[in-house]
Design a protein around this motif. Sequence first.
Motif, PDB file in Angstrom:
ATOM      1  N   TYR A  99       0.815  -1.161  -0.049  1.00 16.83           N
ATOM      2  CA  TYR A  99       0.189   0.016   0.023  1.00 16.83           C
ATOM      3  C   TYR A  99       0.916   1.196  -0.130  1.00 16.83           C
ATOM      4  N   THR A 100       2.145   1.288   0.660  1.00 18.75           N
ATOM      5  CA  THR A 100       2.951   2.384   0.556  1.00 18.75           C
ATOM      6  C   THR A 100       3.443   2.650  -0.849  1.00 18.75           C
ATOM      7  N   HIS A 101       3.710   1.645  -1.516  1.00 16.61           N
ATOM      8  CA  HIS A 101       3.825   1.868  -2.994  1.00 16.61           C
ATOM      9  C   HIS A 101       2.792   2.314  -3.597  1.00 16.61           C
ATOM     10  N   VAL A 102       1.765   1.873  -3.457  1.00 19.07           N
ATOM     11  CA  VAL A 102       0.301   2.292  -4.241  1.00 19.07           C
ATOM     12  C   VAL A 102       0.091   3.800  -3.725  1.00 19.07           C
ATOM     13  N   PHE A 103       0.415   4.155  -2.695  1.00 27.22           N
ATOM     14  CA  PHE A 103       0.257   5.432  -2.244  1.00 27.22           C
ATOM     15  C   PHE A 103       0.974   6.757  -3.011  1.00 27.22           C
ATOM     16  N   ILE A 104       2.471   6.058  -3.027  1.00 30.41           N
ATOM     17  CA  ILE A 104       3.579   6.982  -3.512  1.00 30.41           C
ATOM     18  C   ILE A 104       3.290   7.322  -5.041  1.00 30.41           C
ATOM     19  N   ALA A 105       2.889   5.974  -5.808  1.00 26.83           N
ATOM     20  CA  ALA A 105       2.557   6.103  -6.966  1.00 26.83           C
ATOM     21  C   ALA A 105       1.237   7.039  -7.173  1.00 26.83           C
ATOM     22  N   GLY A 106       0.379   6.952  -6.540  1.00 29.04           N
ATOM     23  CA  GLY A 106      -0.839   7.678  -6.697  1.00 29.04           C
ATOM     24  C   GLY A 106      -0.409   9.377  -6.518  1.00 29.04           C
ATOM     25  N   CYS A 107       0.401   9.509  -5.429  1.00 25.79           N
ATOM     26  CA  CYS A 107       0.651  10.780  -4.944  1.00 25.79           C
ATOM     27  C   CYS A 107       1.397  11.523  -6.366  1.00 25.79           C
ATOM     28  N   THR A 108       1.992  10.756  -6.934  1.00 28.49           N
ATOM     29  CA  THR A 108       2.940  11.097  -8.244  1.00 28.49           C
ATOM     30  C   THR A 108       2.184  11.506  -9.329  1.00 28.49           C
ATOM     31  N   GLY A 109       1.347  10.710  -9.490  1.00 26.39           N
ATOM     32  CA  GLY A 109       0.141  10.814 -10.773  1.00 26.39           C
ATOM     33  C   GLY A 109      -0.563  12.134 -10.406  1.00 26.39           C
ATOM     34  N   GLY A 110      -1.179  12.214  -8.920  1.00 28.15           N
ATOM     35  CA  GLY A 110      -1.836  13.235  -8.415  1.00 28.15           C
ATOM     36  C   GLY A 110      -1.122  14.869  -8.856  1.00 28.15           C
ATOM     37  N   PHE A 111       0.237  14.734  -8.374  1.00 32.30           N
ATOM     38  CA  PHE A 111       0.944  15.899  -8.435  1.00 32.30           C
ATOM     39  C   PHE A 111       1.231  16.211  -9.906  1.00 32.30           C
ATOM     40  N   LEU A 112       1.391  15.540 -10.853  1.00 31.41           N
ATOM     41  CA  LEU A 112       1.732  15.647 -12.298  1.00 31.41           C
ATOM     42  C   LEU A 112       0.464  16.206 -12.924  1.00 31.41           C
ATOM     43  N   GLN A 113      -0.515  15.453 -12.532  1.00 31.03           N
ATOM     44  CA  GLN A 113      -1.853  15.706 -13.219  1.00 31.03           C
ATOM     45  C   GLN A 113      -2.327  17.052 -12.627  1.00 31.03           C
ATOM     46  N   ALA A 114      -2.154  17.590 -11.541  1.00 26.44           N
ATOM     47  CA  ALA A 114      -2.660  18.734 -11.128  1.00 26.44           C
ATOM     48  C   ALA A 114      -2.209  19.900 -12.007  1.00 26.44           C
ATOM     49  N   TYR A 115      -0.883  19.975 -12.462  1.00 29.39           N
ATOM     50  CA  TYR A 115      -0.454  21.000 -13.337  1.00 29.39           C
ATOM     51  C   TYR A 115      -0.787  21.012 -14.692  1.00 29.39           C
ATOM     52  N   CYS A 116      -1.299  19.684 -15.230  1.00 33.11           N
ATOM     53  CA  CYS A 116      -1.993  19.464 -16.645  1.00 33.11           C
ATOM     54  C   CYS A 116      -3.388  20.217 -16.571  1.00 33.11           C
ATOM     55  N   LEU A 117      -3.970  19.966 -15.135  1.00 38.39           N
ATOM     56  CA  LEU A 117      -5.310  20.192 -14.963  1.00 38.39           C
ATOM     57  C   LEU A 117      -5.318  21.651 -14.685  1.00 38.39           C
ATOM     58  N   ALA A 118      -4.611  22.485 -14.149  1.00 41.21           N
ATOM     59  CA  ALA A 118      -4.881  23.780 -13.849  1.00 41.21           C
ATOM     60  C   ALA A 118      -5.645  24.567 -14.476  1.00 41.21           C
ATOM     61  N   PRO A 119      -4.998  24.870 -15.798  1.00 40.59           N
ATOM     62  CA  PRO A 119      -5.686  25.977 -16.890  1.00 40.59           C
ATOM     63  C   PRO A 119      -6.983  25.309 -17.245  1.00 40.59           C
ATOM     64  N   PHE A 120      -7.181  23.954 -17.396  1.00 40.12           N
ATOM     65  CA  PHE A 120      -8.382  23.699 -17.976  1.00 40.12           C
ATOM     66  C   PHE A 120      -9.515  23.791 -16.875  1.00 40.12           C
ATOM     67  N   ASP A 121      -9.188  23.282 -15.611  1.00 39.04           N
ATOM     68  CA  ASP A 121     -10.099  23.431 -14.310  1.00 39.04           C
ATOM     69  C   ASP A 121     -10.560  24.880 -14.293  1.00 39.04           C
ATOM     70  N   LEU A 122      -9.440  25.929 -14.423  1.00 42.26           N
ATOM     71  CA  LEU A 122      -9.815  27.219 -14.073  1.00 42.26           C
ATOM     72  C   LEU A 122     -10.977  27.861 -15.219  1.00 42.26           C
ATOM     73  N   ILE A 123     -10.726  27.276 -16.413  1.00 43.25           N
ATOM     74  CA  ILE A 123     -11.634  27.667 -17.309  1.00 43.25           C
ATOM     75  C   ILE A 123     -13.173  27.013 -17.299  1.00 43.25           C
ATOM     76  N   LYS A 124     -13.083  25.985 -16.674  1.00 47.83           N
ATOM     77  CA  LYS A 124     -14.193  25.072 -16.567  1.00 47.83           C
ATOM     78  C   LYS A 124     -14.963  25.935 -15.399  1.00 47.83           C
ATOM     79  N   VAL A 125     -14.345  26.123 -14.236  1.00 46.88           N
ATOM     80  CA  VAL A 125     -14.880  26.839 -13.304  1.00 46.88           C
ATOM     81  C   VAL A 125     -15.665  28.161 -13.548  1.00 46.88           C
ATOM     82  N   ARG A 126     -14.758  29.145 -14.357  1.00 48.85           N
ATOM     83  CA  ARG A 126     -15.330  30.238 -14.804  1.00 48.85           C
ATOM     84  C   ARG A 126     -16.533  30.171 -15.658  1.00 48.85           C
TER      85      ARG A 126
END
Length: 288
Positions: A99-126
């Motif tokens: 589960y530690t490996h699953v958690f680390i891999a999930g956090c890594t995926g979450g961290f990197l997707q957040a930067y790709c998501l940020a501009p799209f999410d901003l436009i969606k919310v507006r």
Amino acid sequence: MPAEEFVAGWISGALGLVLGHPFDTVKVRLQTQTTYRGIVDCMVKTYRHESLLGFFKGMSFPIASIAVVNSVLFGVYSNALLALTATSHQERRAQPPSYTHVFIAGCTGGFLQAYCLAPFDLIKVRLQNQTEPRAKPGSPPPRYRGPMHCAASIFQAEGPRGLFRGAWALTLRDTPTLGIYFVTYEWLCRQFTPDGQTPSSGTVLVAGGFAGITSWVAATPLDVIKSRMQMAGLKQRAYGGLLDCMVSSARQEGLGVFFRGLTINSARAFPVNAVTFLSYEHLLLSWG
Ligand SMILES: CN(C)C(=N)NCCC[C@H](N)C(=O)O
């Protein structure tokens, strides 16, 4: 680096997105506007004022962006697990990662997707927060005419950094909660699946649905702050930063503000993530 994980992430994310978008619009409005008395009031007012189309505002951009965002999330998650455990997606049923490996891999995926998501999410919310009905002759036009116009207006007014408004809150929201997301999914699959076997479709649906709910319950406080930071600047209510947004929201509206949209977030999370995981697992299985 197995590329099919990225493609499966994209397709499964798009299916979940369409299903969940109407819930998402209600959530964003409840979090950022004080004119609604609750979920039902928001739904009724949206429908009366804007028709069914009101619930689908701001969806075209996320559909296009999910190709990047969900494929980064699932692709990075799976490839991070491959790097940590030296097992492929297919081998992981026979040799489950810790589960530690699953958690680390999930956090890594979450961290990197957040930067790709940020501009799209901003436009969606507006766009979701534009409550004007579709253009009627004589009525003032909405501030943004569509996603591209919204992106261009933000870029012109605030420069490229403007497109990343709220990105910090989004990263803080997504890094740990995507760790929680994948750990919950794995844990539930293992509870209902005999050792070494592939989980049944029913198990995947339930595990995916509850992974969505658990992660969104944990994510809601920062989700509220993220949405407010993204809307700040449009109104007089500009915040000094993330902490200022937290403190002044809590001062003005009480601690309950951090749980705004929790019910609708959870109701949305189950079907969206059940469908996302089911299609992801099926696609990978059928591609062998
Ligand atoms: C708590 N968070 C941020 C997540 N669980 N994120 C994964 C998103 C999965 C799906 N597209 C959704 O919107 O629910």
